[in-house]
Design a protein around this motif. Structure first.
Motif, short mmCIF file in Angstrom:
data_model
loop_
_atom_site.label_atom_id
_atom_site.label_comp_id
_atom_site.label_asym_id
_atom_site.label_seq_id
_atom_site.Cartn_x
_atom_site.Cartn_y
_atom_site.Cartn_z
N GLU A 1 10.68 -76.36 -33.31
CA GLU A 1 11.94 -76.12 -34.01
C GLU A 1 12.94 -77.23 -33.70
O GLU A 1 13.67 -77.69 -34.60
CB GLU A 1 12.51 -74.77 -33.59
CG GLU A 1 13.74 -74.34 -34.36
CD GLU A 1 13.45 -74.05 -35.82
OE1 GLU A 1 14.40 -74.13 -36.62
OE2 GLU A 1 12.28 -73.76 -36.15
N GLU B 1 14.62 -79.90 -36.32
CA GLU B 1 16.06 -80.09 -36.47
C GLU B 1 16.45 -81.55 -36.27
O GLU B 1 17.31 -82.07 -36.98
CB GLU B 1 16.80 -79.20 -35.48
CG GLU B 1 16.71 -77.72 -35.81
CD GLU B 1 17.48 -76.85 -34.84
OE1 GLU B 1 17.92 -77.40 -33.79
OE2 GLU B 1 17.66 -75.65 -35.10
N PRO C 1 18.23 -74.36 -46.48
CA PRO C 1 18.33 -73.70 -45.16
C PRO C 1 18.57 -74.71 -44.03
O PRO C 1 17.70 -74.96 -43.19
CB PRO C 1 16.97 -73.00 -45.02
CG PRO C 1 16.04 -73.83 -45.83
CD PRO C 1 16.84 -74.37 -46.99
N VAL C 2 19.75 -75.29 -44.03
CA VAL C 2 20.11 -76.29 -43.03
C VAL C 2 21.35 -75.80 -42.28
O VAL C 2 22.33 -75.38 -42.91
CB VAL C 2 20.41 -77.67 -43.66
CG1 VAL C 2 20.72 -78.70 -42.59
CG2 VAL C 2 19.23 -78.13 -44.50
N LYS C 3 21.32 -75.88 -40.97
CA LYS C 3 22.48 -75.46 -40.18
C LYS C 3 23.65 -76.40 -40.42
O LYS C 3 23.47 -77.61 -40.58
CB LYS C 3 22.13 -75.44 -38.69
CG LYS C 3 21.09 -74.40 -38.31
CD LYS C 3 20.79 -74.45 -36.82
CE LYS C 3 19.74 -73.41 -36.44
NZ LYS C 3 19.41 -73.48 -34.99
N ARG C 4 24.83 -75.84 -40.46
CA ARG C 4 26.03 -76.65 -40.70
C ARG C 4 26.20 -77.75 -39.66
O ARG C 4 26.57 -78.88 -39.97
CB ARG C 4 27.28 -75.76 -40.71
CG ARG C 4 27.22 -74.56 -41.65
CD ARG C 4 27.22 -74.99 -43.10
NE ARG C 4 27.39 -73.84 -43.98
CZ ARG C 4 26.39 -73.17 -44.54
NH1 ARG C 4 25.14 -73.50 -44.28
NH2 ARG C 4 26.64 -72.16 -45.37
N VAL C 5 25.92 -77.41 -38.40
CA VAL C 5 26.11 -78.38 -37.34
C VAL C 5 25.16 -79.56 -37.49
O VAL C 5 25.50 -80.70 -37.15
CB VAL C 5 25.94 -77.71 -35.95
CG1 VAL C 5 24.50 -77.24 -35.75
CG2 VAL C 5 26.36 -78.65 -34.83
N LEU C 6 23.97 -79.34 -38.05
CA LEU C 6 23.02 -80.43 -38.26
C LEU C 6 23.53 -81.38 -39.33
O LEU C 6 23.35 -82.60 -39.23
CB LEU C 6 21.65 -79.88 -38.66
CG LEU C 6 20.95 -78.98 -37.63
CD1 LEU C 6 19.59 -78.55 -38.14
CD2 LEU C 6 20.81 -79.70 -36.29
N ALA D 1 32.51 -79.24 -35.43
CA ALA D 1 31.45 -78.32 -35.89
C ALA D 1 32.03 -76.95 -36.23
O ALA D 1 31.65 -76.34 -37.25
CB ALA D 1 30.38 -78.20 -34.81
N ARG E 1 32.44 -75.35 -40.40
CA ARG E 1 31.99 -74.08 -40.96
C ARG E 1 33.04 -73.51 -41.92
O ARG E 1 32.70 -73.03 -43.01
CB ARG E 1 31.72 -73.08 -39.84
CG ARG E 1 30.53 -73.44 -38.96
CD ARG E 1 30.30 -72.39 -37.91
NE ARG E 1 29.15 -72.70 -37.07
CZ ARG E 1 28.71 -71.95 -36.07
NH1 ARG E 1 29.37 -70.83 -35.76
NH2 ARG E 1 27.66 -72.31 -35.36
N CYS F 1 33.18 -75.62 -45.15
CA CYS F 1 32.12 -75.32 -46.12
C CYS F 1 32.40 -74.04 -46.89
O CYS F 1 31.82 -73.82 -47.97
CB CYS F 1 30.78 -75.19 -45.41
SG CYS F 1 30.21 -76.72 -44.63
#
Length: 281
Positions: free
Chosen positions: A15, A19, A115-120, A272, A276, A279
């Protein structure tokens, strides 16, 4: 129970690699977008023209112009000023233009639909912008190094170590722009970043003024803590000047570098969290 740590490792390692790959993919797209900005090439061209002026001290050897110092030292000073000024301009204004196009509602909506994390996404953007600035820093430093090498036939590796502080400052500038853009998504983000950098030059004077006028107590301690949170641009430049042998400075580099890295880390965390909400607008 003995197998549990191994199972956990087998779960989170793939995982984590996934990432990291996502961050690299996003950073590559951002870097490509930044490298297409015409403003960047204008700044880089002007920087290289100023760096070419580093040849002048080797040609004009009049002590009235450059003083009694060695011509390579005068050439380094010209290169140092040029690289630092244009690194600030590229890191702030080219990054700001790239953010405005990359964080447009169409492109950001496309990213958020995956499906991507905001922080990434945020870390990929910061890494991509830094990659663009780092490339410009490398070309400018290589230009100064080539001028010195062509005139002195000395390898001068200390030029790279001295200018490497500017690369760290470039990461700080990019992080500042992203931080302010997450709060104020317009041109004001660049202006705020410039103002904070200017404030960083005044930290030593402000610290001296507070220590001489305010009595010891909560207020003076709070102000001192606040000043320590501001990036100390003067001190970072002092480390660079020390490595480039401009002056006989005695600066402890490690605490200042660690403080700068801590500021970058905190800015990343706050950005970060703010991203959020950005977005969701």
């Amino acid at each position: 129970n003995m197998r549990t740590p191994g199972r956990l490792k087998s779960i989170w390692m793939p995982e984590l690699i996934k990432e990291l790959r996502l961050v690299l993919v996003i950073s590559r797209d951002v870097c490509r977008a930044a490298l297409k900005e015409r403003m960047m090439y204008g700044f880089l061209l002007l920087a290289l023209l100023f760096i070419l002026m580093a040849n002048v001290p080797f040609v004009v050897k009049d002590p009235k112009v450059f003083g009694p110092q060695r011509p390579e030292l005068s050439a380094l000073q010209i290169g140092f000023v040029s690289i630092n000024i244009f690194t600030i301009l590229i890191a702030i204004f080219v990054s700001l233009n790239t953010l405005q196009s990359f964080f447009s509602w169409e492109r950001l909506g496309l990213l958020l639909s995956k499906p991507v994390k905001r922080v990434l996404i945020l870390e990929g953007v910061i890494l991509g912008l830094f990659g663009m600035v780092f490339l410009n820093w490398f070309l400018m430093t290589a230009g100064v190094w080539l001028v010195i090498f062509s005139q002195t036939r000395e390898w001068g590796f200390y030029i790279w170590t001295g200018m490497s502080v500017t690369a760290l400052m470039a990461l700080l500038y990019v992080t500042l722009v992203v931080f302010f853009y997450c709060i104020i998504p317009n041109t004001m983000a660049g202006i705020m970043a410039v103002l904070l950098i200017i404030a960083g030059f005044g930290v030593p004077m402000a610290r001296q003024a507070f220590s001489s006028t305010l009595p010891p107590g909560f207020v003076s301690s709070s102000l001192a803590f606040g000043l320590n949170c501001i990036p100390q641009i003067n001190s970072l430049w002092g480390i660079s000047m020390q490595q480039l042998r401009f002056f006989n400075l005695n600066i402890s580099a490690l605490p200042i570098i660690l403080q700068t890295l801590a500021v970058i880390f905190v800015l990343n965390i706050v950005s970060a969290l703010r991203f959020r909400r950005f977005c969701q607008l």
